[in-house]
Design an enzyme around this catalytic site. Structure first.
Site, PDB file in Angstrom:
ATOM      1  N   GLY A  40       0.800  -1.238   0.000  1.00  0.00           N
ATOM      2  CA  GLY A  40       0.000   0.000   0.000  1.00  0.00           C
ATOM      3  C   GLY A  40       0.824   1.276   0.000  1.00  0.00           C
ATOM      4  O   GLY A  40       0.276   2.360  -0.205  1.00  0.00           O
ATOM      5  N   GLY A 275       7.896  19.220   2.244  1.00  0.00           N
ATOM      6  CA  GLY A 275       7.935  18.585   0.924  1.00  0.00           C
ATOM      7  C   GLY A 275       8.504  17.178   1.009  1.00  0.00           C
ATOM      8  O   GLY A 275       8.893  16.713   2.079  1.00  0.00           O
ATOM      9  N   HIS A 449     -31.536  19.967  -4.724  1.00  0.00           N
ATOM     10  CA  HIS A 449     -31.687  20.912  -3.620  1.00  0.00           C
ATOM     11  C   HIS A 449     -32.139  20.163  -2.373  1.00  0.00           C
ATOM     12  O   HIS A 449     -32.999  19.291  -2.483  1.00  0.00           O
ATOM     13  CB  HIS A 449     -32.738  21.966  -3.999  1.00  0.00           C
TER      14      HIS A 449
HETATM   15  P1  FAD Z   1       4.354   5.260  -2.606  1.00  0.00           P
HETATM   16  O1  FAD Z   1       2.981   5.241  -2.114  1.00  0.00           O
HETATM   17  O2  FAD Z   1       5.344   6.065  -1.841  1.00  0.00           O
HETATM   18  O3  FAD Z   1       4.836   3.755  -2.692  1.00  0.00           O
HETATM   19  C1  FAD Z   1       6.143   3.420  -3.008  1.00  0.00           C
HETATM   20  C2  FAD Z   1       6.436   2.008  -2.520  1.00  0.00           C
HETATM   21  O4  FAD Z   1       7.646   1.563  -3.094  1.00  0.00           O
HETATM   22  C3  FAD Z   1       6.611   1.930  -1.009  1.00  0.00           C
HETATM   23  O5  FAD Z   1       5.783   0.930  -0.480  1.00  0.00           O
HETATM   24  C4  FAD Z   1       8.080   1.549  -0.842  1.00  0.00           C
HETATM   25  O6  FAD Z   1       8.336   0.725   0.284  1.00  0.00           O
HETATM   26  C5  FAD Z   1       8.352   0.791  -2.131  1.00  0.00           C
HETATM   27  N1  FAD Z   1       9.770   0.775  -2.536  1.00  0.00           N
HETATM   28  C6  FAD Z   1      10.617   1.821  -2.622  1.00  0.00           C
HETATM   29  N2  FAD Z   1      11.819   1.413  -3.101  1.00  0.00           N
HETATM   30  C7  FAD Z   1      11.716   0.072  -3.309  1.00  0.00           C
HETATM   31  C8  FAD Z   1      12.606  -0.905  -3.811  1.00  0.00           C
HETATM   32  N3  FAD Z   1      13.832  -0.606  -4.234  1.00  0.00           N
HETATM   33  N4  FAD Z   1      12.174  -2.177  -3.870  1.00  0.00           N
HETATM   34  C9  FAD Z   1      10.917  -2.524  -3.489  1.00  0.00           C
HETATM   35  N5  FAD Z   1      10.030  -1.615  -3.023  1.00  0.00           N
HETATM   36  C10 FAD Z   1      10.422  -0.335  -2.952  1.00  0.00           C
HETATM   37  N6  FAD Z   1      -2.231  11.876  -1.712  1.00  0.00           N
HETATM   38  C11 FAD Z   1      -3.518  12.008  -2.079  1.00  0.00           C
HETATM   39  O7  FAD Z   1      -3.825  11.866  -3.261  1.00  0.00           O
HETATM   40  N7  FAD Z   1      -4.500  12.260  -1.153  1.00  0.00           N
HETATM   41  C12 FAD Z   1      -4.222  12.443   0.161  1.00  0.00           C
HETATM   42  O8  FAD Z   1      -5.125  12.677   0.958  1.00  0.00           O
HETATM   43  C13 FAD Z   1      -2.866  12.328   0.572  1.00  0.00           C
HETATM   44  N8  FAD Z   1      -2.540  12.471   1.877  1.00  0.00           N
HETATM   45  C14 FAD Z   1      -1.236  12.316   2.250  1.00  0.00           C
HETATM   46  C15 FAD Z   1      -0.925  12.471   3.597  1.00  0.00           C
HETATM   47  C16 FAD Z   1       0.385  12.325   4.020  1.00  0.00           C
HETATM   48  C17 FAD Z   1       0.723  12.494   5.475  1.00  0.00           C
HETATM   49  C18 FAD Z   1       1.401  11.986   3.070  1.00  0.00           C
HETATM   50  C19 FAD Z   1       2.831  11.791   3.512  1.00  0.00           C
HETATM   51  C20 FAD Z   1       1.095  11.830   1.735  1.00  0.00           C
HETATM   52  C21 FAD Z   1      -0.227  11.996   1.312  1.00  0.00           C
HETATM   53  N9  FAD Z   1      -0.581  11.878  -0.033  1.00  0.00           N
HETATM   54  C22 FAD Z   1      -1.881  12.039  -0.409  1.00  0.00           C
HETATM   55  C23 FAD Z   1       0.429  11.584  -1.075  1.00  0.00           C
HETATM   56  C24 FAD Z   1       0.402  10.105  -1.472  1.00  0.00           C
HETATM   57  O9  FAD Z   1       0.594   9.322  -0.328  1.00  0.00           O
HETATM   58  C25 FAD Z   1       1.481   9.823  -2.505  1.00  0.00           C
HETATM   59  O10 FAD Z   1       1.358  10.730  -3.567  1.00  0.00           O
HETATM   60  C26 FAD Z   1       1.337   8.410  -3.043  1.00  0.00           C
HETATM   61  O11 FAD Z   1       1.486   7.458  -2.020  1.00  0.00           O
HETATM   62  C27 FAD Z   1       2.393   8.146  -4.132  1.00  0.00           C
HETATM   63  O12 FAD Z   1       2.225   6.854  -4.603  1.00  0.00           O
HETATM   64  P2  FAD Z   1       3.415   6.037  -5.268  1.00  0.00           P
HETATM   65  O13 FAD Z   1       2.822   4.759  -5.729  1.00  0.00           O
HETATM   66  O14 FAD Z   1       4.112   6.903  -6.234  1.00  0.00           O
HETATM   67  O15 FAD Z   1       4.477   5.777  -4.097  1.00  0.00           O
END
Ligand code: FAD
Length: 471
Positions: A40, A275, A449
């Protein structure tokens, strides 16, 4: 062969697991590699879901404390159990973790746990998380890198006991008496709202001259007023001089305002929400020459391919809006592209942004400042929520819906909302703008409404004929 796949996805966040499901649905033999046991990614484990769970719990408490009496609802003794709130959040995350695991199984996606690292442009090694010892090798025709991002820290500082990121803030064992938040962006405002409602004294420190500086100015001004009304202190236009963390003492943040005045803020914790940076550690990009930009984001072309064409990258690791729904859309696009379909390109101008404060803030399309810079002639219609019957019945009358349209063509260029249910309402604007609707189109659509969505019709009428029905 067992360990040969059409597609290997690295990372099980919203970008990664959604890509894997789509690939499997399209008949690709698919594997996903995730570093952690829990699937996730950031979104589910330390981002969207835990933050929204605590935002909801704290909102209900705050409504009960501050608003229910106006509905004629009184409590003999109102209290909350923080441990139970946190356990509820953990349970929700756990349930969705198993939901994703179930979806992987249902879609026959092979799951590898470990750190994926490129050996060649068709081979990954999977290493143990602790020792980085190689466990096995898998081969692929295509790969999607979806390794996400991690919180940025300030130079010379580390996240530790009192300097925390959103990850630690979402798992605190106690409610801070005083919490200093550096960064007045989405995450800072959401986490500040949670702890403010639970009794913390919150100070948000923002170096720019306004909070949520990349959203429309009207939203920034209005949400600032609303947050300040709920006793959140907001300090802008300053620079951080120093942060001092001492054992058994409050942490101190020293700042200097643009006018030269200096100030010290103290708290139990200092949350840095300044960020996020792309996460490519241990991925072995250098082994195959995958290019990154100066900030470390993987460079991709319009089709989301890296400079090595069978390797795509999506989500936070390529930058842009760091949002779960953007990562998901890119994942779907990449998979459909690699099998030769001609998917629609994601319209990056129309990726909606939401802040789950109370009331919510939501926005899609261009801000008024952006339109001014483009020297386009435009109309603005702003309809206040307090005029709506639905806002009055609910008791949440703060906010407005602002619609910006092209003066000549009447096309909707941007919609910016503060109001209860703004997060859900913004989708009407997204749909309208994807179909390049005009304000007249919206005005002529029957809206139910009493609902908050009537503000959309009223703002459209303001744009279309400079009049409204209820104002
Ligand atoms: P991620 O969700 O970061 O997943 C990346 C995965 O890759 C991780 O599980 C990691 O362990 C794995 N990984 C990394 N390197 C390796 C490797 N070499 N080998 C195997 N696995 C690896 N976005 C919204 O749209 N709505 C929201 O309400 C929202 N709220 C947020 C609240 C907070 C506090 C934070 C921090 C973020 C929030 N975001 C929100 C942003 C959102 O979480 C991210 O934009 C989103 O998770 C990005 O998805 P992703 O699939 O790119 O990466």
């Amino acid at each position: 062969m067992n360990n040969v796949y059409d597609l290997v996805v690295i990372g099980s966040g919203p970008g990664g697991y959604v890509s894997a499901i789509r690939a499997s649905q399209l008949g690709l033999r698919t594997a996903i590699v995730e570093k952690y046991q829990k699937l996730g990614g950031t979104c589910l484990n330390v981002g969207c879901i835990p933050s929204k769970s605590l935002l909801d719990s704290s909102k209900y408490f705050s409504l009960a404390k501050n608003h229910y009496s106006s509905h004629g609802i009184f409590f003999e003794k109102l209290f909350f159990d923080f441990k139970k709130m946190m356990n509820r959040k953990n349970e929700i995350v756990k349930n969705i973790n198993s939901g994703i695991k179930f979806l992987m199984k249902k879609n026959k996606i092979v799951l590898y746990q470990g750190i994926a690292s490129f050996k060649t442009k068709n081979t990954l090694s999977i290493k143990e998380i602790k020792s980085l010892k190689e466990k096995q090798e898998i081969k692929f025709k295509y790969c999607i890198i979806s390794t996400g991002s991690k919180p940025s820290c300030l130079p010379h500082l580390n996240f530790g006991n009192k300097i925390i990121s959103s990850t630690e803030a979402l798992s605190l064992n106690e409610i801070p008496n005083k919490l200093i938040i550096i960064g007045g962006g989405i995450i800072g405002l959401e986490l500040g709202s949670i702890f403010n409602r639970l009794g913390s004294q919150i100070t948000i420190i923002e170096v720019m001259d306004k909070i949520i500086s990349n959203m429309d100015d009207s939203l920034s001004q209005e949400i600032r007023k609303i947050l300040e009304k709920s006793s959140i202190q907001i300090e802008t236009s300053l620079s951080i001089i120093n942060i001092i963390e001492e054992k058994n003492k409050e942490i101190s943040v020293f700042v200097k305002y643009k006018n030269g005045e200096e100030m010290k803020f103290s708290g139990d914790y200092c949350l840095l929400s300044i960020g996020r940076i792309p996460y490519t550690k241990n991925l072995g990009l250098e082994n195959i020459g995958i290019k990154k930009d100066k900030k470390g984001f993987i460079l991709v072309n319009d089709s989301l391919q890296s400079n090595i064409k069978n390797i795509y990258a999506i989500g936070d690791v390529i930058g842009g809006k760091m949002l779960a729904h953007k990562a998901e859309e890119e994942g779907l696009y990449a998979v459909e592209h690699m099998i030769g379909q001609k998917p629609n390109k994601l319209n990056y101008d129309l990726v909606p942004s939401v802040i789950y404060t109370y009331p919510e803030v939501a926005s899609v399309g261009r801000t008024e400042n952006e339109i001014k810079k483009e020297k386009m002639e435009y109309n603005v219609g702003t309809f206040p929520m307090k005029v709506l019957g639905r806002a009055r019945t609910s008791g949440c009358t703060d906010g407005f819906l602002k619609m910006i349209t092209h003066k000549k063509t009447d096309e909707i260029l941007g919609v910016h909302i503060i109001g209860d249910h703004a997060a859900d309402m913004i989708m009407e604007a997204s749909v309208a703008m994807e179909f390049r609707s005009s304000s007249e189109d919206i005005y002529r659509i029957c809206h139910p409404h009493p609902t908050f969505s009537e503000s959309f019709k009223e703002a459209a009428l303001l744009n279309f004929e400079n009049r409204s029905i209820h104002m």
